[in-house]
Every structure is written in structure tokens, then in C-alpha cells.
Design a protein around this motif. Structure first.
Motif, mmCIF file in Angstrom:
data_model
loop_
_atom_site.group_PDB
_atom_site.id
_atom_site.type_symbol
_atom_site.label_atom_id
_atom_site.label_comp_id
_atom_site.label_asym_id
_atom_site.label_seq_id
_atom_site.Cartn_x
_atom_site.Cartn_y
_atom_site.Cartn_z
ATOM 1 N N GLU A 127 0.827 -1.198 0.000
ATOM 2 C CA GLU A 127 0.000 0.000 0.000
ATOM 3 C C GLU A 127 0.864 1.252 0.000
ATOM 4 O O GLU A 127 0.545 2.244 -0.674
ATOM 5 C CB GLU A 127 -0.926 -0.009 1.217
ATOM 6 C CG GLU A 127 -2.030 -1.056 1.138
ATOM 7 C CD GLU A 127 -2.873 -1.102 2.389
ATOM 8 O OE1 GLU A 127 -2.590 -0.304 3.313
ATOM 9 O OE2 GLU A 127 -3.798 -1.913 2.444
ATOM 10 N N ALA A 128 1.961 1.224 0.748
ATOM 11 C CA ALA A 128 2.864 2.377 0.800
ATOM 12 C C ALA A 128 3.517 2.609 -0.558
ATOM 13 O O ALA A 128 3.680 3.745 -1.000
ATOM 14 C CB ALA A 128 3.932 2.158 1.866
ATOM 15 N N ILE A 129 3.886 1.531 -1.238
ATOM 16 C CA ILE A 129 4.494 1.635 -2.563
ATOM 17 C C ILE A 129 3.498 2.231 -3.558
ATOM 18 O O ILE A 129 3.837 3.127 -4.339
ATOM 19 C CB ILE A 129 4.978 0.248 -3.046
ATOM 20 C CG1 ILE A 129 6.178 -0.204 -2.216
ATOM 21 C CG2 ILE A 129 5.332 0.277 -4.531
ATOM 22 C CD1 ILE A 129 6.527 -1.669 -2.401
ATOM 23 N N LEU A 130 2.260 1.748 -3.536
ATOM 24 C CA LEU A 130 1.241 2.268 -4.453
ATOM 25 C C LEU A 130 0.939 3.735 -4.170
ATOM 26 O O LEU A 130 0.779 4.527 -5.101
ATOM 27 C CB LEU A 130 -0.036 1.433 -4.342
ATOM 28 C CG LEU A 130 -0.003 0.072 -5.038
ATOM 29 C CD1 LEU A 130 -1.240 -0.733 -4.682
ATOM 30 C CD2 LEU A 130 0.100 0.240 -6.553
ATOM 31 N N ALA A 131 0.876 4.112 -2.906
ATOM 32 C CA ALA A 131 0.602 5.511 -2.567
ATOM 33 C C ALA A 131 1.724 6.418 -3.072
ATOM 34 O O ALA A 131 1.469 7.493 -3.633
ATOM 35 C CB ALA A 131 0.441 5.653 -1.054
ATOM 36 N N ALA A 132 2.959 5.980 -2.878
ATOM 37 C CA ALA A 132 4.104 6.771 -3.350
ATOM 38 C C ALA A 132 4.117 6.845 -4.867
ATOM 39 O O ALA A 132 4.396 7.899 -5.454
ATOM 40 C CB ALA A 132 5.404 6.158 -2.825
ATOM 41 N N ALA A 133 3.810 5.722 -5.516
ATOM 42 C CA ALA A 133 3.814 5.683 -6.976
ATOM 43 C C ALA A 133 2.748 6.606 -7.548
ATOM 44 O O ALA A 133 2.998 7.340 -8.517
ATOM 45 C CB ALA A 133 3.597 4.257 -7.461
ATOM 46 N N ARG A 134 1.550 6.590 -6.979
ATOM 47 C CA ARG A 134 0.479 7.458 -7.480
ATOM 48 C C ARG A 134 0.900 8.924 -7.407
ATOM 49 O O ARG A 134 0.670 9.702 -8.342
ATOM 50 C CB ARG A 134 -0.801 7.242 -6.669
ATOM 51 C CG ARG A 134 -1.476 5.909 -6.922
ATOM 52 C CD ARG A 134 -2.832 5.829 -6.252
ATOM 53 N NE ARG A 134 -3.352 4.476 -6.333
ATOM 54 C CZ ARG A 134 -3.362 3.605 -5.322
ATOM 55 N NH1 ARG A 134 -2.895 3.974 -4.132
ATOM 56 N NH2 ARG A 134 -3.841 2.388 -5.486
ATOM 57 N N GLN A 135 1.502 9.305 -6.304
ATOM 58 C CA GLN A 135 1.923 10.696 -6.141
ATOM 59 C C GLN A 135 3.004 11.070 -7.147
ATOM 60 O O GLN A 135 2.926 12.113 -7.808
ATOM 61 C CB GLN A 135 2.447 10.926 -4.726
ATOM 62 C CG GLN A 135 2.911 12.373 -4.487
ATOM 63 C CD GLN A 135 3.433 12.588 -3.083
ATOM 64 O OE1 GLN A 135 3.439 11.671 -2.266
ATOM 65 N NE2 GLN A 135 3.862 13.792 -2.794
ATOM 66 N N LYS B 272 -5.979 11.987 -9.515
ATOM 67 C CA LYS B 272 -6.454 10.930 -10.407
ATOM 68 C C LYS B 272 -6.532 11.418 -11.849
ATOM 69 O O LYS B 272 -6.287 10.661 -12.783
ATOM 70 C CB LYS B 272 -7.822 10.413 -9.942
ATOM 71 C CG LYS B 272 -7.753 9.561 -8.686
ATOM 72 C CD LYS B 272 -9.112 8.966 -8.354
ATOM 73 C CE LYS B 272 -9.020 8.039 -7.145
ATOM 74 N NZ LYS B 272 -10.339 7.436 -6.814
ATOM 75 N N THR B 273 -6.880 12.697 -12.026
ATOM 76 C CA THR B 273 -6.925 13.251 -13.372
ATOM 77 C C THR B 273 -5.527 13.270 -13.987
ATOM 78 O O THR B 273 -5.354 12.971 -15.177
ATOM 79 C CB THR B 273 -7.505 14.673 -13.360
ATOM 80 O OG1 THR B 273 -8.836 14.629 -12.835
ATOM 81 C CG2 THR B 273 -7.544 15.269 -14.753
ATOM 82 N N ALA B 274 -4.522 13.603 -13.189
ATOM 83 C CA ALA B 274 -3.144 13.605 -13.684
ATOM 84 C C ALA B 274 -2.705 12.203 -14.083
ATOM 85 O O ALA B 274 -2.043 12.009 -15.105
ATOM 86 C CB ALA B 274 -2.209 14.171 -12.616
#
Length: 203
Positions: A19-27, A122-124
Motif C-alpha cells: 500500500e505504501a508503494i502504491l501511494a508513493a507511486a500514485r503521487q 487521479k486526473t493527472a
């Protein structure tokens, strides 16, 4: 009838790390785009070892796909479109869009689009995904300067996104109930003009 048991207690370290990896990746993907983001940067922002990123994801492409949370893989949906002659590609594009939205992923796609509207992050991510995964295939081999091809791609996107929103999200009649063949017949000429037609004439 007994209810299914809910797992209680703390999540394991693996769940938290993913979850931490996905959160960082999204940002990072939202701020810097796909090319500007490295797996090492994702690991650093997530506070994990780079090897942990490779443990959960085969590479940056898979990590990006998981970050966007698409209910369908655009690469699979558009497979083969890029090899169709650009002068006759519009119909293949429209048929691919209709197959996707009228298949099992429809409910997930509607939820994804509704969740994206109004969210800057999310738009980005959506913009990066459209440019990299969808338009790169749709516009492959289209003649013109790089700037002209980009503009043509943007114009094609207005038609495709508009079709998806009006037919499947807003469900505006009579387009929402029109047959596939009618949609292909009515929408394809506009997309074909944007792909290879004269953009300077009103015809």
C-alpha cells in the motif's frame, strides 16, 4: 446461515509495504509522469528497500497500471489497432471502445470515470495513462509533424471520451440505446477526419 468470518488484527508487513508503494507511486506518477518516475524514487518515498518494489511488481509498467487502478488493460483492448492503416483506422478504434464498454468491465469503468472526475491527482494519472498507453497506439504511424500528431491525438480523444461519457456514464438518449453498428457508422467519420483528414476545412 452463518456469516463469513472477518479477518481481524493488524495487517501484515507485506500488505502495508504494498500500500505504501502504491501511494508513493500514485503521487510521483501524477507529479512527474511515467518517464520522470523511477522505481528507486518510489521505494525511497515509500520508505522501503527497492527490492520490495520488485517483489510486488514486475516493473514500472505493472506498477503504473496498479496505480491507475484501471478495471481493464488498454493494451489488450487496443491490441492490433496500431497495425491498421491510419487511413482506415477509425472504425477499429470505435469497435474496440464499444467492446470494452459493453463487456464485463463496464461497471468498473463507470466507477473509475466517476471517481476520477474532480480529483486532481487521479486526473493527472488518467492524463498520463491516456497519453502513454492509449494515444501512443491509436496514433502510431499517423503522418505529420510531432506537434500535428499530438493535436490530432487530442482531437481523437475528445470524440472517444465524449462517446464514453455520453453513452455509458450519463446515458443520454437516444445515443445510449443506439446499436453498435449505428454508433460505428455515426462516430467513425469524425474520428477518421481527426486522424488523417484536413483539419483546416469545415468539411
Amino acid at each position: 446461515m452463518s456469516l463469513p468470518q472477518v479477518r481481524r488484527g493488524r495487517r501484515n508487513a507485506g500488505d502495508h509495504s504494498r500500500e505504501a508503494i502504491l501511494a508513493a507511486a500514485r503521487q510521483l506518477f501524477a507529479e512527474r509522469g511515467f518517464e520522470g518516475t523511477s522505481l528507486r524514487q518510489v521505494a525511497r518515498n515509500a520508505g522501503v528497500d527497492p527490492a520490495m518494489v520488485h517483489h510486488f511488481f514486475r516493473g514500472k509498467d505493472q506498477l503504473f497500471a496498479a496505480s491507475v487502478e484501471l478495471p481493464a488493460d488498454p493494451a489488450e483492448v487496443l491490441a492490433g489497432v496500431e497495425v491498421v492503416d491510419p487511413a482506415a483506422r477509425a472504425e477499429a478504434i470505435v469497435r474496440a471502445v464499444l467492446r470494452l464498454w459493453e463487456g464485463p468491465a463496464q461497471h468498473g469503468l463507470v466507477a473509475f470515470v466517476r471517481g476520477t472526475i474532480g480529483s486532481t491527482a487521479k486526473t493527472a494519472l488518467m492524463r498520463e495513462m491516456v497519453n502513454r498507453t492509449i494515444l501512443s497506439r491509436i496514433m502510431a504511424g499517423v503522418p505529420g509533424t510531432a506537434e500535428e500528431v499530438r493535436m490530432r491525438g487530442n482531437l481523437v480523444a475528445t470524440q472517444v471520451v465524449g462517446l464514453m461519457l455520453v453513452r455509458y456514464v450519463i446515458r443520454l438518449e437516444p445515443l445510449a440505446s443506439a446499436s453498435r453498428e449505428d454508433v460505428v457508422r455515426m462516430v467513425s467519420p469524425n474520428i477518421q477526419r481527426y486522424l488523417t483528414g484536413d483539419l483546416h476545412s469545415p468539411g
